[in-house]
Every structure is written in structure tokens, then in C-alpha cells.
Enzyme design. Structure first.
Site, PDB file in Angstrom:
ATOM      1  N   HIS A 180       0.813  -1.213   0.000  1.00  0.00           N
ATOM      2  CA  HIS A 180       0.000   0.000   0.000  1.00  0.00           C
ATOM      3  C   HIS A 180       0.854   1.273   0.000  1.00  0.00           C
ATOM      4  O   HIS A 180       0.707   2.147  -0.853  1.00  0.00           O
ATOM      5  CB  HIS A 180      -0.918   0.039   1.228  1.00  0.00           C
ATOM      6  CG  HIS A 180      -1.894  -1.084   1.295  1.00  0.00           C
ATOM      7  ND1 HIS A 180      -2.451  -1.652   0.170  1.00  0.00           N
ATOM      8  CD2 HIS A 180      -2.434  -1.745   2.345  1.00  0.00           C
ATOM      9  CE1 HIS A 180      -3.283  -2.611   0.533  1.00  0.00           C
ATOM     10  NE2 HIS A 180      -3.284  -2.681   1.837  1.00  0.00           N
ATOM     11  N   LYS A 237      -0.864   0.051  14.339  1.00  0.00           N
ATOM     12  CA  LYS A 237      -2.131  -0.331  14.962  1.00  0.00           C
ATOM     13  C   LYS A 237      -2.264   0.330  16.336  1.00  0.00           C
ATOM     14  O   LYS A 237      -1.275   0.682  16.974  1.00  0.00           O
ATOM     15  CB  LYS A 237      -2.195  -1.851  15.134  1.00  0.00           C
ATOM     16  CG  LYS A 237      -1.980  -2.658  13.856  1.00  0.00           C
ATOM     17  CD  LYS A 237      -3.203  -2.669  13.000  1.00  0.00           C
ATOM     18  CE  LYS A 237      -3.068  -3.658  11.840  1.00  0.00           C
ATOM     19  NZ  LYS A 237      -4.255  -3.648  10.973  1.00  0.00           N
TER      20      LYS A 237
END
Length: 490
Positions: A246, A337
Site C-alpha cells: 500500500h 495499529k
């Protein structure tokens, strides 16, 4: 209807097609693919004789599969779009085949449903270990015609060797022009607008180089942990899961040279040049982290079910592109995260003017072009103006803000999901927003030495608090260069 609204609402139907979804009962098909196809049907983009064929190991009838699709559309599509007549019409286009690729059952039933005289697309929404078997089966069973297209999801390998092996397996059965390696980030409206901003406006391209750009930040922050994906994530980590694909694609779109045309291979040729120009990343240019328990949630080690895990849930890197355009301009990448907010953005920070004519130099701030990928997709340009009121020339930074949902009118608020756009590109035969095999291999060739380095040294990720901006050393990565990370916020 305004010009802007008309631009958003214009829909160009595609040719008749059969789309086979392998893994049709899985999470991706249920959350993204089927709801996305229904939205394209509502928009009028699917022709009347388009069909969608689900295939999975589950022993379902077509009627049961349609009932499953009805439930997932109810759960994942805006209720305002769920017109009863349109839903029934869409469901009537669905069929299902119980197929077990490893057992070799179900191929004959699938062959009887796939038409040879329409566009054939086969979506491999399954584990990569099955890609080769599916590709071989489609050819051996005479199902895939000469113009058939296959769509493969990430992870596309976990290192250079496995990516090369997977490419070779697919190449044994399909031409490169038939293989669509999907990265949903490239289907986002804002990512595509990055190319439009650069190459359709004379305003930016002359400044798009090291002479005028101080640095670039790319941030992909998530508030959730690895949760139910713990076992999978612990075998990959943030570098493999986000940076190698990505974020690498985002970097390429920012750094690439103008292609000669908006053409699949022309665009991908320029992206490949960027990847090959990336300098090796030294130990001092990387910070890795693992989130701790907090905010009512467990820590990474608990989520992963591995108390001795050395897999990173956060990574920050300083990257340099070794070419004339970007000599001396660093690219800072970070993703993680359980961070403070959910946001994805690209921020291009320009250099200060060579000379200030104003006495109030303290009020000066950099010009920053911010491309927001999520949430609230849009583009923001921060510029300096005079602060209103008497009392001299006082400078203040203000944003020229364009939220797509606002700027493009009410109809722009419900822009197509990335998967919708990419699946329709598959049907059209347009590979511009899909990764080519040599791109994938070049990205792994750059990534592998980074992983090998920290494995050889026995490096462990640094702990960071859940709900924070990441490890303290990530701040120092920027501070040593006299720069600061942008605040992570929605």
C-alpha cells in the site's frame, strides 16, 4: 444539477460479463465484493446480461447463496440504496457452484455456467496457496477463454523468492496482460486525484522536486489492534502488511516522473523506476514498535497469542529516492495499529521562501499540500495570508480545503468504494491501477534486506502505549532532521 454533480453521477456501463468469485462465502466477498457489485448495479453500470457466479467449498444451492447475498447487502450497503426491485434484479443475476479446488470437484458445473462469448473475470478471493491450483484448473478444464482475466489479492508472496515463484505459477497459465494484482488503496478516489493534481495542473508539477519540496510524510494510522487476525499478522507485520504494498504504491505515485500517457504500462513503468531508485534503508532509518495493553484492549502479544513475538505492529522509516528529482528530499513513512486516531494521509511540505520581506517572520509556516485518503477524503493546501485587522502585516496560515463530499455536491458524498472501481476496471480491461509482476518483485527486493537486517541483529520492537502516536524513537527519527511528524488525528 450542477456541473460538479453531473461529473460525479456520470456512469459508463461496461460490456456484458461473467464474474466468478472464488471464495464467495468468505469475508472479503461478503463485506466488499458483493456489496460493491450491488452498488454498481444500482448506479446502472452493470449491463442487463451481466452475471456473478459464486464458488466455494460450502455446499450451498444458488438460492441459499442469493439469501446470503441479500443479508450481506442489507448489512453493508446504505439503506437509501436498497431499492427492493433493484435488489431482486441483482440477486437474479447470481449463481453458485460448490467447488473444491484441492479435491478437484465442481469444475464441470462451473464450466456449464461460464459463457465463452462475454468478458470472463475470475476473482481469487482465497489464500495465495490456492492461486496456482485455480489458474491451472481454469485452463485445464477449458473454462478460461483467451481473453479471460484473473484478479489476485494480497499478500502476493512474503518475500522476493515466494513472489517470484507465484508470478511464475500464474505466468504458466495466463499472460501478464490477463493478471490483475489488486491493491485497494489504488482504487481510492483521492489516490487517483493525486495523479490529477500533479499532471493536470501546471500549478504543481514545476514545484514537484527537491528544489521546492522539503520532505514528504505518508501516514496510515489505525485505532484497532490485530484482533482476530493475530495469527496471520504475526507472520507478516507492518512492513509486509502495509509498507511493501500500500504505502509503496503511494510513494511511487508521489515520486514518479510524468508518464507519456495515462496508459497502464506507461504509468507502471514510471512506478517501477521509483522502486528501483529507492536507497537501502539503514538501521538508524527504521523504528519498530508493538502496542501495549490499554484503553480497554489487550496488548499486541496477547492479540497475537505469542508472548515472545518480535513482529512489529508499528513501523516508521526514512526513505530516499536516488534520482535527480528527489536528491536530498526525505520521505517519511509510518503505519501502525492501536494509534490515536484512524487516518491515512500524504503531506507534501514545501520549503520556505528564499527571502522574507515581512518583519513578522515568527508567524511564517510552511506551505503544505495534504491529500487525505481516509476519513473525509479530500485535498487541503495550507497557505500564508495576512491576518485580518489593523496593526501591521501579521501572517497566519489558513487551509484551502476541498472535501470531496462537500465540493462535489450531495451525490459526491456516496463515492464508489475502491473495490467497486477496481472490479469495473477489470471488466474494462484497464490495468492502470493494478500492480505488474516486476513491480511486486522490485518492492520485495527492496524490503527483504530490511527484514534480514533486523533478524540478523535480533532487533525487537519497542513498546508503545495504545492510543498514542507510536514509539518515542519515531519522534526522534524526525527531530534529528529538525522536523516533526504531523499530528495523528481524524
Amino acid at each position: 444539477m450542477t456541473t460538479e454533480q453531473n461529473m460525479v453521477s456520470r456512469v459508463i456501463p461496461v460490456d456484458p460479463f461473467d464474474l466468478v468469485i472464488f471464495g464467495a462465502t468468505g469475508d472479503l466477498a461478503q463485506r466488499k465484493i458483493l456489496p460493491g457489485l450491488f452498488r454498481r448495479h444500482v448506479a446502472g453500470q452493470m449491463p442487463t446480461d451481466a452475471r456473478v457466479i459464486g464458488a466455494a467449498r460450502s455446499d450451498l444451492s444458488s438460492a441459499e447463496f442469493r439469501a446470503m447475498a441479500r443479508e450481506t447487502i442489507a448489512a453493508h450497503v446504505d439503506p437509501a440504496l436498497q431499492d427492493a426491485a433493484l435488489l431482486e434484479d441483482f440477486l437474479s443475476r447470481l449463481d453458485y457452484v460448490a467447488l473444491d479446488v484441492q479435491a478437484g470437484t465442481g469444475w464441470e458445473a462451473l464450466r456449464s455456467l461460464v459463457r465463452p462469448d462475454v468478458v470472463q473475470a475470475f476473482y481469487f478471493s482465497v489464500a495465495p496457496v490456492l492461486f496456482g491450483d485455480l489458474a491451472e484448473g481454469l485452463q485445464a478444464q477449458g473454462i478460461a477463454g483467451p481473453g479471460a482475466r484473473i484478479v489476485v489479492e494480497k499478500p502476493f508472496g512474503r518475500d522476493l523468492a515466494s513472489a517470484q515463484a507465484l508470478n511464475a505459477t500464474l505466468a504458466a497459465h495466463f499472460e501478464e496482460s490477463q493478471i490483475y494484482r489488486i491493491d485497494h488503496y489504488l482504487g481510492k478516489e483521492t489516490v487517483q486525484n493525486l495523479m490529477a493534481v500533479r499532471f493536470a495542473n501546471i500549478l504543481f508539477e514545476p514545484l514537484w522536486n527537491a528544489q521546492y519540496i522539503d520532505h514528504v510524510q505518508i501516514t496510515v494510522a489505525e485505532t484497532v489492534g490485530v484482533g482476530g487476525r493475530g495469527a496471520y499478522y504475526d507472520r507478516s507485520g507492518a512492513l509486509r502488511d502495509m509498507v511493501q504494498n500500500h504505502m509503496m504504491q503511494l510513494l511511487c505515485l508521489i515520486a514518479m516522473e510524468p508518464p507519456w500517457h495515462f496508459d497502464p504500462d506507461a504509468v507502471r513503468d514510471e512506478k517501477l523506476k521509483v522502486i528501483r531508485a529507492l536507497q537501502p534503508v539503514g538501521r538508524g532509518d527504521i523504528v519498530r514498535g508493538q502496542y501495549l495493553a490499554g484503553g480497554g484492549g489487550p496488548g499486541y502479544l496477547e492479540d497475537a497469542g505469542n508472548p515472545s513475538s518480535d513482529t512489529e505492529s508499528y513501523i516508521a522509516l526514512r526513505v530516499h529516492v536516488a534520482n535527480w528529482r528527489w536528491k536530498g528530499t526525505p520521505f517519511y513513512l509510518r503505519t501502525g495499529k492501536r494509534l490515536r486516531a484512524r487516518t491515512s494521509e500524504i503531506a507534501i511540505t514545501f520549503k520556505e521562501p528564499p527571502h522574507s520581506i515581512f518583519d513578522d517572520a515568527r508567524g511564517w509556516r510552511e506551505n503544505v499540500l495534504v491529500i487525505r485518503l481516509q476519513p473525509n477524503e479530500g485535498i487541503n493546501l495550507k497557505v500564508m495570508i495576512k491576518e485580518p485587522g489593523p496593526g501591521g502585516m501579521r501572517l497566519v496560515q489558513v487551509p484551502l480545503d476541498m472535501s470531496f463530499a462537500t465540493a462535489l455536491g450531495a451525490e459526491g458524498a456516496d463515492m464508489p468504494d475502491a473495490y467497486e472501481r477496481l472490479i469495473m476496471d477489470v471488466i474494462r480491461g484497464n490495468q492502470t491501477l493494478f500492480m505488474r509482476g516486476d513491480e511486486v518483485e522490485a518492492a520485495w527486493a527492496w524490503t527483504d534486506p530490511i527484514i534480514a537486517g533486523w533478524q540478523a541483529r535480533g532487533d525487537r520492537p519497542q513498546p508503545y502505549d495504545a492510543g498514542s502516536s507510536g514509539p518515542e524513537d519515531a519522534l526522534m527519527l524526525m527531530h534529528r532532521d529538525g522536523r516533526r511528524w504531523r499530528e495523528i488525528r481524524e
